[in-house]
Design a protein around this motif. Sequence first.
Motif, PDB file in Angstrom:
ATOM      1  N   PHE A  71      39.006  38.049  21.315  1.00  0.00           N
ATOM      2  CA  PHE A  71      38.907  37.822  22.832  1.00  0.00           C
ATOM      3  C   PHE A  71      38.489  36.537  22.708  1.00  0.00           C
ATOM      4  O   PHE A  71      39.123  35.755  23.542  1.00  0.00           O
ATOM      5  CB  PHE A  71      37.871  38.550  23.471  1.00  0.00           C
ATOM      6  CG  PHE A  71      37.920  38.325  25.054  1.00  0.00           C
ATOM      7  CD1 PHE A  71      38.740  38.889  25.839  1.00  0.00           C
ATOM      8  CD2 PHE A  71      36.846  37.537  25.467  1.00  0.00           C
ATOM      9  CE1 PHE A  71      38.917  38.688  27.159  1.00  0.00           C
ATOM     10  CE2 PHE A  71      36.964  37.183  26.821  1.00  0.00           C
ATOM     11  CZ  PHE A  71      37.831  37.796  27.829  1.00  0.00           C
TER      12      PHE A  71
ATOM     13  N   ILE B 265      43.696  50.449  42.506  1.00  0.00           N
ATOM     14  CA  ILE B 265      44.063  49.893  41.310  1.00  0.00           C
ATOM     15  C   ILE B 265      42.665  49.947  40.228  1.00  0.00           C
ATOM     16  O   ILE B 265      41.729  49.816  40.831  1.00  0.00           O
ATOM     17  CB  ILE B 265      44.606  48.465  41.144  1.00  0.00           C
ATOM     18  CG1 ILE B 265      43.543  47.735  42.615  1.00  0.00           C
ATOM     19  CG2 ILE B 265      45.822  48.262  41.578  1.00  0.00           C
ATOM     20  CD1 ILE B 265      43.513  46.361  42.258  1.00  0.00           C
TER      21      ILE B 265
ATOM     22  N   GLY C 156      36.926  33.068  37.041  1.00  0.00           N
ATOM     23  CA  GLY C 156      35.628  32.726  36.235  1.00  0.00           C
ATOM     24  C   GLY C 156      35.967  32.448  34.657  1.00  0.00           C
ATOM     25  O   GLY C 156      34.931  31.852  34.180  1.00  0.00           O
TER      26      GLY C 156
HETATM   27  C1  LIG Z   1      33.555  38.687  34.092  1.00  0.00           C
HETATM   28  C2  LIG Z   1      33.329  37.329  34.996  1.00  0.00           C
HETATM   29  C3  LIG Z   1      33.970  36.322  34.362  1.00  0.00           C
HETATM   30  C4  LIG Z   1      33.094  35.576  33.071  1.00  0.00           C
HETATM   31  C5  LIG Z   1      33.908  35.419  32.115  1.00  0.00           C
HETATM   32  C6  LIG Z   1      32.968  35.791  30.773  1.00  0.00           C
HETATM   33  C7  LIG Z   1      33.866  36.237  29.616  1.00  0.00           C
HETATM   34  C8  LIG Z   1      33.192  37.329  28.722  1.00  0.00           C
HETATM   35  C9  LIG Z   1      33.383  38.677  29.522  1.00  0.00           C
HETATM   36  C10 LIG Z   1      34.891  39.317  28.914  1.00  0.00           C
HETATM   37  C11 LIG Z   1      35.074  40.434  29.623  1.00  0.00           C
HETATM   38  C12 LIG Z   1      36.536  40.722  29.732  1.00  0.00           C
HETATM   39  C13 LIG Z   1      36.835  41.733  30.728  1.00  0.00           C
HETATM   40  C14 LIG Z   1      38.386  42.036  30.915  1.00  0.00           C
HETATM   41  O1  LIG Z   1      38.930  42.607  29.472  1.00  0.00           O
HETATM   42  C15 LIG Z   1      39.091  40.985  31.337  1.00  0.00           C
HETATM   43  C16 LIG Z   1      39.743  40.950  32.411  1.00  0.00           C
HETATM   44  O2  LIG Z   1      39.673  41.975  33.225  1.00  0.00           O
HETATM   45  S1  LIG Z   1      41.156  39.702  32.882  1.00  0.00           S
HETATM   46  C17 LIG Z   1      41.805  40.531  34.442  1.00  0.00           C
HETATM   47  C18 LIG Z   1      42.678  41.503  34.207  1.00  0.00           C
HETATM   48  N1  LIG Z   1      43.215  41.965  35.645  1.00  0.00           N
HETATM   49  C19 LIG Z   1      44.546  41.189  35.980  1.00  0.00           C
HETATM   50  O3  LIG Z   1      45.092  40.573  35.258  1.00  0.00           O
HETATM   51  C20 LIG Z   1      44.660  41.802  37.023  1.00  0.00           C
HETATM   52  C21 LIG Z   1      45.465  40.766  37.976  1.00  0.00           C
HETATM   53  N2  LIG Z   1      45.817  40.881  39.350  1.00  0.00           N
HETATM   54  C22 LIG Z   1      47.064  41.545  39.663  1.00  0.00           C
HETATM   55  O4  LIG Z   1      47.690  42.048  38.885  1.00  0.00           O
HETATM   56  C23 LIG Z   1      47.359  41.455  41.166  1.00  0.00           C
HETATM   57  O5  LIG Z   1      46.698  40.580  41.844  1.00  0.00           O
HETATM   58  C24 LIG Z   1      46.958  42.725  41.655  1.00  0.00           C
HETATM   59  C25 LIG Z   1      45.555  43.271  41.538  1.00  0.00           C
HETATM   60  C26 LIG Z   1      48.050  44.031  41.266  1.00  0.00           C
HETATM   61  C27 LIG Z   1      47.360  42.749  43.286  1.00  0.00           C
HETATM   62  O6  LIG Z   1      48.650  42.445  43.527  1.00  0.00           O
HETATM   63  P1  LIG Z   1      48.857  42.121  44.978  1.00  0.00           P
HETATM   64  O7  LIG Z   1      48.659  43.318  45.753  1.00  0.00           O
HETATM   65  O8  LIG Z   1      50.424  41.809  45.009  1.00  0.00           O
HETATM   66  O9  LIG Z   1      48.173  41.065  45.404  1.00  0.00           O
HETATM   67  P2  LIG Z   1      47.856  39.379  44.702  1.00  0.00           P
HETATM   68  O10 LIG Z   1      48.346  39.463  43.389  1.00  0.00           O
HETATM   69  O11 LIG Z   1      48.323  38.510  45.831  1.00  0.00           O
HETATM   70  O12 LIG Z   1      46.299  39.376  44.757  1.00  0.00           O
HETATM   71  C28 LIG Z   1      45.661  39.144  45.976  1.00  0.00           C
HETATM   72  C29 LIG Z   1      44.721  38.244  46.016  1.00  0.00           C
HETATM   73  O13 LIG Z   1      43.816  38.666  44.743  1.00  0.00           O
HETATM   74  C30 LIG Z   1      43.581  37.633  43.711  1.00  0.00           C
HETATM   75  N3  LIG Z   1      43.393  38.423  42.461  1.00  0.00           N
HETATM   76  C31 LIG Z   1      43.958  39.276  41.904  1.00  0.00           C
HETATM   77  N4  LIG Z   1      43.410  39.876  40.892  1.00  0.00           N
HETATM   78  C32 LIG Z   1      42.578  38.857  40.473  1.00  0.00           C
HETATM   79  C33 LIG Z   1      41.452  38.924  39.480  1.00  0.00           C
HETATM   80  N5  LIG Z   1      41.424  39.572  38.430  1.00  0.00           N
HETATM   81  N6  LIG Z   1      40.676  37.784  39.455  1.00  0.00           N
HETATM   82  C34 LIG Z   1      40.671  36.864  40.386  1.00  0.00           C
HETATM   83  N7  LIG Z   1      41.323  37.071  41.477  1.00  0.00           N
HETATM   84  C35 LIG Z   1      42.397  38.155  41.538  1.00  0.00           C
HETATM   85  C36 LIG Z   1      45.045  36.745  43.738  1.00  0.00           C
HETATM   86  O14 LIG Z   1      44.961  35.560  43.091  1.00  0.00           O
HETATM   87  C37 LIG Z   1      45.259  36.838  45.146  1.00  0.00           C
HETATM   88  O15 LIG Z   1      44.370  35.894  45.720  1.00  0.00           O
HETATM   89  P3  LIG Z   1      45.071  34.237  45.936  1.00  0.00           P
HETATM   90  O16 LIG Z   1      45.476  33.754  44.692  1.00  0.00           O
HETATM   91  O17 LIG Z   1      46.050  34.480  46.985  1.00  0.00           O
HETATM   92  O18 LIG Z   1      44.109  33.646  46.675  1.00  0.00           O
END
Ligand SMILES: CCCCCCCCCCCCC[C@H](O)CC(=O)SCCNC(=O)CCNC(=O)[C@H](O)C(C)(C)COP(=O)(O)OP(=O)(O)OC[C@H]1O[C@@H](n2cnc3c(N)ncnc32)[C@H](O)[C@@H]1OP(=O)(O)O
Length: 724
Positions: free
Chosen positions: A255, A96, A64
């Motif tokens: 941010f 998680i 997103g």
């Molecule tokens: C809010 C909507 C967006 C609009 C933007 C507006 C901006 C203003 C709003 C601000 C709000 C901020 C909020 C917050 O502070 C910011 C965040 O939260 S950023 C996200 C933080 N989270 C992460 O970084 C976690 C990332 N993920 C991981 O570490 C790992 O994936 C996992 C969760 C530990 C799982 O690990 P595994 O079991 O090994 O599996 P995979 O890694 O292979 O993941 C499976 C699959 O899921 C996809 N995926 C994982 N996390 C996310 C995610 N956060 N968003 C989207 N997709 C995610 C990953 O890509 C895999 O899919 P594939 O790529 O294989 O298709």
Amino acid sequence: MERYARSSAVAVIRLRNPPVNALSVEVLQALEDGLKKAEADPSVKAIMICGENGKFSAGADIRGFSTPKRHRVALGPIVSLIESSEKPVVAAIEGIALGGGLEVALGCHYRLAHVKAQMGLPEVTIGLLPGAEGTQRLPRLIGVPAALDMITTGKHIPATEALKLGLVDEIVEENTIEAAIRLANKVIGQPLGPRRLSLKPVPKLPNTDAFLREALAKVKKQARGFLAPELCFQAVKAATERPFAEGVRRERELFQRLLSSEQARALQYAFFAERAVSRDHLSLAPSPLPGTLLSDVYIYTGLGTMGQGIATSLVKAKIPVVALEQDLEYLNKGRKAVMGLLEREAMKMEGGAQTLDFHNPARLQFTVDFDLLSDVDLVIEAVFEDMALKKEIFHKLSKICKPGALLCTNTSALNIDEIASATSRPQQVIGTHFFSPAHVMRLLEIIYGRHTSPTAIATAMQLAKALKKVGVVVGNCFGFVGNRMMFPYVEQAVFLLEEGSRPEAVDQALEDFGFKIGPFRMSDLAGLDVGWRSRKGQGLTGPSLPAGTAARQRHGQRYSPLPDLLCERGRFGQKTGKGWYQYEKAGGRTAVPDPWLHSFLSQYRDSHGIKTRYIDQEEILERCLFSLINEGFAILAEGIASAPEHLDVIYINGYGWPKHRGGPMFYASTVGLPHVLAKLQKYSEAHPDVPKLRPSAFLKKLVAAGNPPLKEWMSYLSRQSPKL
Ligand SMILES: CCCCCCCCCCCCC[C@H](O)CC(=O)SCCNC(=O)CCNC(=O)[C@H](O)C(C)(C)COP(=O)(O)OP(=O)(O)OC[C@H]1O[C@@H](n2cnc3c(N)ncnc32)[C@H](O)[C@@H]1OP(=O)(O)O
């Protein structure tokens, strides 16, 4: 919103967006709607928020962040909405709760977690900071030092640690949802004021200023040009200085700055690239999948440094290992080293040695009996880089191993086809290039040969997955992908010394760029003798060099004998206490610029009539990095790798390339291919005897096509290897 049971007073809001319940705009909208509905319904007395399928949430949907509609819904106001609810809200954390997921939980009045759950604010790892008020709530809950640590490192913490920190109120071993419902029922009617984190003061430290000063220095030192950790720090600092609402404003400001940064784009690219690359080929693996790997017996031969790391890595992954050496002396030495490594690894793990169970011969045994190989499913040979020796071993393996066994060779450059030619089953021979130390480094380069079968490739990828490594499949050529791109980079570094620079200046430029370690410090660490042996093998130096060969030319191209000259003087790097730097003793680790080397370089230049000139940082970076990138384009054009993402994943995970720059090919796309081309043309004209500076035809083609985005590069190539 749903009810836990008919007539229950607890409304359940379930975050549902498989596979990790990422908070997409749609999920956020549904969360907001559910909260408002529960708030308005007089029969609802408490609310529980949980995630579908045993996972609370992985946070905001990272995809997103790069889509145009990203500003429609914001998470922060929803977290505030949760907190301001007049009805108690309980977070039931399973699996998680990361990033925005944990921030949702921080808005809740109570947090209950399953004992196996993991929590964290990993935004920093994708170039951001917690942007939904997490930088303001977390310090109020667990104190500034712990919050700062979690937010600036992005580490995940287990529920047991979260309980100790006060991040969760309770942990349970059984059904988390039922326990959360019980808790929700119990707290109905209790005052919510003390549970609202935004109303709490940030716990005072004895000397906040001194603590923050030290913490900032530490963050800056580790960040090496990476912006997010420092901005994470600034956001937490704001919590110590400002009221909640103002702190939130500061958090939003910071941010937004990160959200629009090139570094965040690079890190999010790297996040998805790694996952896409790791998925390649897996579908062709023989079934049944991963579980079997763990019950099979693996064996590898050779217990030198690489072998020790590989064995440790296998045991850590709970894969039974039989370790083979040529004689008892080497075996005992190897056994001692592996046991030492495993002891250290076990100490870092919950449950220690018992968890790894490496004293159990069913898990790890040592032998000199080659015949034990007859029944294994997979062999990883890890003897040193000697083609004749490898061929001899593979000939033997081919005779002894059972028909289906996969035969892997750990090599960093040798020809897989030549090794496979020593067997009667080349379809089962594959290269597995581990990186040192093999139990630590995440990269596994998987090299297929002309006859390697798709099943063999898929099985090697499966092995990488089981070892928790990033497997990248590449074609067979000298140095494969990683080392092949490294050769021109190191070559330029040495040429720069010839022309007037010093090891410390070159290293500094590249470390300032973000590399963990510059090329000369790296060479001292790895040992200069390794390359020397290889160059002797190639006839570039040593006794087989024809008499009368020009000192600085080989096959009509520029060559620098500097590394050979150092080796001839016994300067092998850290192991001998002297190399490109000097060290406190043989085996010492602190590199100090060496006046001897400086005067040696001056004499060398004088004796070859080279005029010393000042070389600035820009030239150091451009020559080293663009020659490496240029080789990357050649590799793509030859079909040795299937996409630029593969090269980037290799460089980030195996060569210390700064992740916030997204890998070499991504970096090239950010500086612009026309710029890379123009610089290569300039340096190539200045150094016509250096072929690696001559721009690759593929790079020129892409520039002529108008500098298309990285995702489209491969569509400009007609030929692709059928195996990639
Ligand atoms: C809010 C909507 C967006 C609009 C933007 C507006 C901006 C203003 C709003 C601000 C709000 C901020 C909020 C917050 O502070 C910011 C965040 O939260 S950023 C996200 C933080 N989270 C992460 O970084 C976690 C990332 N993920 C991981 O570490 C790992 O994936 C996992 C969760 C530990 C799982 O690990 P595994 O079991 O090994 O599996 P995979 O890694 O292979 O993941 C499976 C699959 O899921 C996809 N995926 C994982 N996390 C996310 C995610 N956060 N968003 C989207 N997709 C995610 C990953 O890509 C895999 O899919 P594939 O790529 O294989 O298709």
